[in-house]
Write a protein that holds these residues in place. Structure first.
Motif, PDB file in Angstrom:
ATOM      1  N   SER A  70      -3.799 -22.325 -23.377  1.00 43.78           N
ATOM      2  CA  SER A  70      -4.176 -21.073 -22.721  1.00 43.78           C
ATOM      3  C   SER A  70      -4.867 -21.286 -21.373  1.00 43.78           C
ATOM      4  O   SER A  70      -5.008 -20.347 -20.606  1.00 43.78           O
ATOM      5  N   VAL A  71      -5.283 -22.509 -21.085  1.00 42.37           N
ATOM      6  CA  VAL A  71      -5.934 -22.821 -19.809  1.00 42.37           C
ATOM      7  C   VAL A  71      -4.837 -23.018 -18.769  1.00 42.37           C
ATOM      8  O   VAL A  71      -3.772 -23.547 -19.061  1.00 42.37           O
ATOM      9  N   LYS A  72      -5.079 -22.602 -17.546  1.00 35.78           N
ATOM     10  CA  LYS A  72      -4.051 -22.690 -16.506  1.00 35.78           C
ATOM     11  C   LYS A  72      -4.545 -23.487 -15.307  1.00 35.78           C
ATOM     12  O   LYS A  72      -5.739 -23.658 -15.084  1.00 35.78           O
ATOM     13  N   HIS A  78      -6.716 -31.332 -15.652  1.00 34.30           N
ATOM     14  CA  HIS A  78      -7.903 -32.170 -15.819  1.00 34.30           C
ATOM     15  C   HIS A  78      -8.282 -32.298 -17.294  1.00 34.30           C
ATOM     16  O   HIS A  78      -8.578 -33.396 -17.781  1.00 34.30           O
ATOM     17  N   MET A  79      -8.237 -31.185 -18.012  1.00 37.74           N
ATOM     18  CA  MET A  79      -8.623 -31.200 -19.419  1.00 37.74           C
ATOM     19  C   MET A  79      -7.599 -31.970 -20.266  1.00 37.74           C
ATOM     20  O   MET A  79      -7.975 -32.644 -21.224  1.00 37.74           O
ATOM     21  N   VAL A  84      -6.297 -36.848 -23.365  1.00 39.82           N
ATOM     22  CA  VAL A  84      -5.474 -38.044 -23.571  1.00 39.82           C
ATOM     23  C   VAL A  84      -6.344 -39.301 -23.490  1.00 39.82           C
ATOM     24  O   VAL A  84      -6.181 -40.225 -24.293  1.00 39.82           O
ATOM     25  N   ARG A  85      -7.264 -39.334 -22.533  1.00 41.24           N
ATOM     26  CA  ARG A  85      -8.173 -40.492 -22.426  1.00 41.24           C
ATOM     27  C   ARG A  85      -9.031 -40.638 -23.677  1.00 41.24           C
ATOM     28  O   ARG A  85      -9.222 -41.745 -24.187  1.00 41.24           O
ATOM     29  N   LYS A  86      -9.524 -39.530 -24.186  1.00 38.22           N
ATOM     30  CA  LYS A  86     -10.347 -39.554 -25.400  1.00 38.22           C
ATOM     31  C   LYS A  86      -9.520 -40.052 -26.584  1.00 38.22           C
ATOM     32  O   LYS A  86      -9.980 -40.897 -27.364  1.00 38.22           O
TER      33      LYS A  86
END
Length: 116
Positions: A70-72, A78-79, A84-86
């Motif tokens: 839902s984030v655009k 960035h998120m 993916v890094r986490k």
């Protein structure tokens, strides 16, 4: 050696093609990163302890990615990068070098095929 590469590519393609890029209930299914843990455990040759840990990490990663649907815009990119890094950091603690390399190839192919 060639057989292992071919099997890795086939496994990566199977995981990435097993998900549809359709929307259901206004949720983009591209972000559904859930997978068949049994198949993943076979490809990565996980022991019982690793399988439990990977299942928990994968569930958390899938939930986090679904929440990002839902984030655009740049905030989403960035998120996704942070998620993916986490995930990679957590998997690195559980998997050996060979398993981690295979997992990262599968994840990269999956993300690329879903255009994430």
């Amino acid at each position: 050696m060639m057989k292992k590469i071919v099997l890795t590519v086939v496994a990566a393609m199977a995981f990435s093609f097993s998900f549809a890029g359709t929307k259901v209930k206004n949720v983009d299914k591209r972000f559904d990163m859930s997978c068949d843990i049994y198949r993943l455990s076979e490809v990565l040759e996980l022991d019982e302890w690793q399988m439990d840990a990977v299942e928990e990490i994968q569930d958390n990663f899938s939930n986090e990615m679904l929440s990002l649907a839902s984030v655009k815009g740049l905030k989403q990119r960035h998120m996704i990068h942070e998620a993916v890094r986490k995930d990679a950091h957590q998997m690195r603690r559980v998997l050996n070098d060979k398993q981690f390399g295979t997992y990262m190839r599968i994840l990269a192919v999956t993300l690329r095929n879903r255009k994430i």
